[in-house]
Design a protein around this motif. Structure first.
Motif, PDB file in Angstrom:
ATOM      1  N   LYS A  26       0.860  -1.188   0.000  1.00 47.10           N
ATOM      2  CA  LYS A  26       0.000   0.000   0.000  1.00 47.10           C
ATOM      3  C   LYS A  26       0.891   1.231   0.000  1.00 47.10           C
ATOM      4  N   PHE A  76       0.532   5.342   0.135  1.00 48.00           N
ATOM      5  CA  PHE A  76      -0.485   6.342   0.456  1.00 48.00           C
ATOM      6  C   PHE A  76       0.143   7.582   1.046  1.00 48.00           C
ATOM      7  N   ARG A  77      -0.651   8.624   1.118  1.00 54.02           N
ATOM      8  CA  ARG A  77      -0.250   9.860   1.798  1.00 54.02           C
ATOM      9  C   ARG A  77      -0.855   9.836   3.190  1.00 54.02           C
ATOM     10  N   SER A  78      -0.030  10.137   4.177  1.00 56.67           N
ATOM     11  CA  SER A  78      -0.534  10.205   5.545  1.00 56.67           C
ATOM     12  C   SER A  78      -1.401  11.453   5.696  1.00 56.67           C
ATOM     13  N   THR A 134       4.506  10.718   2.295  1.00 60.06           N
ATOM     14  CA  THR A 134       4.347   9.517   1.481  1.00 60.06           C
ATOM     15  C   THR A 134       4.788   8.302   2.297  1.00 60.06           C
ATOM     16  N   GLU A 165      -2.716   5.043  11.456  1.00 59.67           N
ATOM     17  CA  GLU A 165      -2.829   4.923  10.002  1.00 59.67           C
ATOM     18  C   GLU A 165      -2.127   3.658   9.515  1.00 59.67           C
ATOM     19  N   LYS A 209      -3.906   0.201   7.797  1.00 57.59           N
ATOM     20  CA  LYS A 209      -3.507  -0.295   6.471  1.00 57.59           C
ATOM     21  C   LYS A 209      -3.056  -1.750   6.539  1.00 57.59           C
TER      22      LYS A 209
END
Length: 73
Positions: free
Chosen positions: A5, A7-9, A14, A62, A66
């Protein structure tokens, strides 16, 4: 590898999270110590929420969410 995965926090950093059968790898443009990163990856590998660790730019919640998304697939 179970999944990856990217993603942007919530803070805009990143993050790339790779979940394998026996371990979890976390990379990205956030800031933390090597010891904290090792502790985070260890906890996440056991599907546990890391505690008493600090990452600048990413919330531990987060990462945990994920990892759970990957495992539930």
């Amino acid at each position: 590898m179970i999944c990856e995965k990217a993603f942007r926090s919530r803070a805009g950093k990143t993050v790339i999270l790779r979940v394998y059968d026996d371990r979890v790898e976390v990379t990205g443009d956030f800031f933390t110590t090597d010891d904290n990163l090792a502790k985070i990856e260890s906890y996440l590998s056991m599907l546990e929420k890391p505690d008493n660790v600090f990452i600048l730019g990413v919330e531990v919640d987060e990462l945990y969410e994920k990892v759970l998304e990957c495992v539930k697939k």
